[in-house]
Write an enzyme that holds these catalytic residues in place. Structure first.
Site, PDB file in Angstrom:
ATOM      1  N   GLY A  29      37.125  74.965  22.536  1.00 33.29           N
ATOM      2  CA  GLY A  29      37.339  75.384  23.739  1.00 33.29           C
ATOM      3  C   GLY A  29      36.516  74.451  24.421  1.00 33.29           C
ATOM      4  O   GLY A  29      35.634  74.594  25.342  1.00 33.29           O
ATOM      5  N   ALA A  30      36.756  73.031  24.238  1.00 32.79           N
ATOM      6  CA  ALA A  30      36.000  72.073  24.812  1.00 32.79           C
ATOM      7  C   ALA A  30      36.698  71.406  25.995  1.00 32.79           C
ATOM      8  O   ALA A  30      36.119  70.438  26.613  1.00 32.79           O
ATOM      9  CB  ALA A  30      35.988  70.841  23.825  1.00 32.79           C
ATOM     10  N   SER A 161      25.684  84.253  23.100  1.00 35.39           N
ATOM     11  CA  SER A 161      25.359  84.849  24.448  1.00 35.39           C
ATOM     12  C   SER A 161      24.445  85.520  24.526  1.00 35.39           C
ATOM     13  O   SER A 161      24.000  86.682  23.491  1.00 35.39           O
ATOM     14  CB  SER A 161      26.675  85.233  25.315  1.00 35.39           C
ATOM     15  OG  SER A 161      26.218  85.759  26.651  1.00 35.39           O
ATOM     16  N   TYR A 174      32.861  92.061  24.876  1.00 33.58           N
ATOM     17  CA  TYR A 174      32.244  90.563  24.720  1.00 33.58           C
ATOM     18  C   TYR A 174      30.959  90.770  24.081  1.00 33.58           C
ATOM     19  O   TYR A 174      30.594  89.906  23.401  1.00 33.58           O
ATOM     20  CB  TYR A 174      32.095  90.227  26.200  1.00 33.58           C
ATOM     21  CG  TYR A 174      31.465  88.789  26.458  1.00 33.58           C
ATOM     22  CD1 TYR A 174      32.112  87.520  26.043  1.00 33.58           C
ATOM     23  CD2 TYR A 174      30.253  88.427  26.860  1.00 33.58           C
ATOM     24  CE1 TYR A 174      32.059  86.317  26.198  1.00 33.58           C
ATOM     25  CE2 TYR A 174      29.889  87.235  27.072  1.00 33.58           C
ATOM     26  CZ  TYR A 174      30.669  85.895  26.665  1.00 33.58           C
ATOM     27  OH  TYR A 174      30.128  84.698  26.924  1.00 33.58           O
ATOM     28  N   LYS A 178      30.012  88.696  20.984  1.00 31.62           N
ATOM     29  CA  LYS A 178      28.916  87.564  20.474  1.00 31.62           C
ATOM     30  C   LYS A 178      27.685  88.301  19.604  1.00 31.62           C
ATOM     31  O   LYS A 178      27.279  87.220  18.988  1.00 31.62           O
ATOM     32  CB  LYS A 178      28.369  87.396  22.109  1.00 31.62           C
ATOM     33  CG  LYS A 178      29.412  86.697  22.973  1.00 31.62           C
ATOM     34  CD  LYS A 178      29.717  85.403  22.426  1.00 31.62           C
ATOM     35  CE  LYS A 178      30.593  84.471  23.637  1.00 31.62           C
ATOM     36  NZ  LYS A 178      30.963  83.199  23.040  1.00 31.62           N
TER      37      LYS A 178
END
Length: 266
Positions: A29-30, A161, A174, A178
């Site tokens: 995901g860069a 996160s 989410y 995470k």
């Protein structure tokens, strides 16, 4: 003999090369946001970067060009793969090995949100988010595990996160994804320890990215009020921590969840 001409002790000598020179780092995901910042930071310090992307081909090429064209030893290559698809991840592994050889550092950054309160959350919302953040981390780690285990300084760095620790309204999916990375990373740290490789998890707080900038100003103000430092993180601050964890001097840190959130837990 003057102090300027005296021989420097070894621990204060200037490094003869960039600290990550010779390291190959894959960042998922860069093509944007935190992933882009991490890729550029690692490249700035001499690493060869694999810029993974799913669909943002033009943006991924921009990142790779920026790293390669900079006045450093770093180089970069964009390689497409949907991290939720094991066959695409395996194809990425083969492409990486054919072009640059095995990797030394894997940064699993890819993630998405699909926010709804739980009463309105669909199974599709749930699975989409877990598939990218949690299952994608499994797929990539599985594909490159042998590389990390045999590298001189193997590093697995999962980007989680603060929401994984605190939860958040409308983000049960989410938060679950995470927080799942915490246990995954700690388990991998134990399994990799015999080879000398490390596994750590970075848990950023709210960071100035397109995602946060899209939040209405009033809600941004409320979020900042809960942060002792009274501001959001910058992408460069997150990337700097990842760069340290990717380097040789972090070799005695493993199995840690490292918060970088402005003191929001205090």
């Amino acid at each position: 003999m003057s102090s300027t001409s005296a021989e420097r002790p070894a621990d204060v000598e200037r490094p003869s090369r960039q600290p990550l020179a010779g390291q190959t780092c894959l960042v998922t995901g860069a093509s944007r946001g935190i992933g882009r910042g991490i890729a550029c930071e690692l490249g700035r310090h001499g690493a060869t970067i694999i810029v993974n992307y799913r669909s943002s081909e033009a943006a991924a090429h921009e990142v790779a060009d920026a790293i390669t064209d900079a006045d450093t030893e770093g180089t970069a290559r964009p390689i497409q793969a949907d991290v939720t698809d094991p066959s695409e991840v395996d194809a990425m592994r083969e492409a990486v090995r054919e072009t640059v050889g095995p990797i030394d550092v894997l940064v699993t950054n890819a993630g998405i949100t699909s926010d709804r309160t739980f009463a309105d959350m669909t199974r599709e919302d749930w699975h989409r988010v877990l598939d990218v953040s949690l299952h994608g981390t499994f797929n990539c780690t599985k594909a490159f595990y042998d590389d990390l285990e045999t590298a001189d300084d193997g590093r697995l760095i999962a980007i989680s996160s603060v929401v994984g620790k605190q939860g958040n309204v409308g983000q049960a999916n989410y938060a679950a994804a995470k927080s799942g990375l915490f246990g995954f990373t700690r388990s991998l740290a134990l399994e990799l320890a015999g080879s000398g490789a490390t596994a750590n998890c970075v848990a950023p707080g709210f960071t100035r990215t397109e995602m946060v900038e899209a939040i209405p100003d009033g809600i941004q103000d409320d979020l900042r009020d809960d942060i002792p430092l009274e501001r959001f993180a910058t992408v460069n601050e997150i990337a700097g921590l990842v760069r340290y964890l990717a380097g040789e001097r972090s070799g005695y840190i493993t199995g840690e969840v490292i918060d970088i959130n402005g003191g929001i837990d205090l």
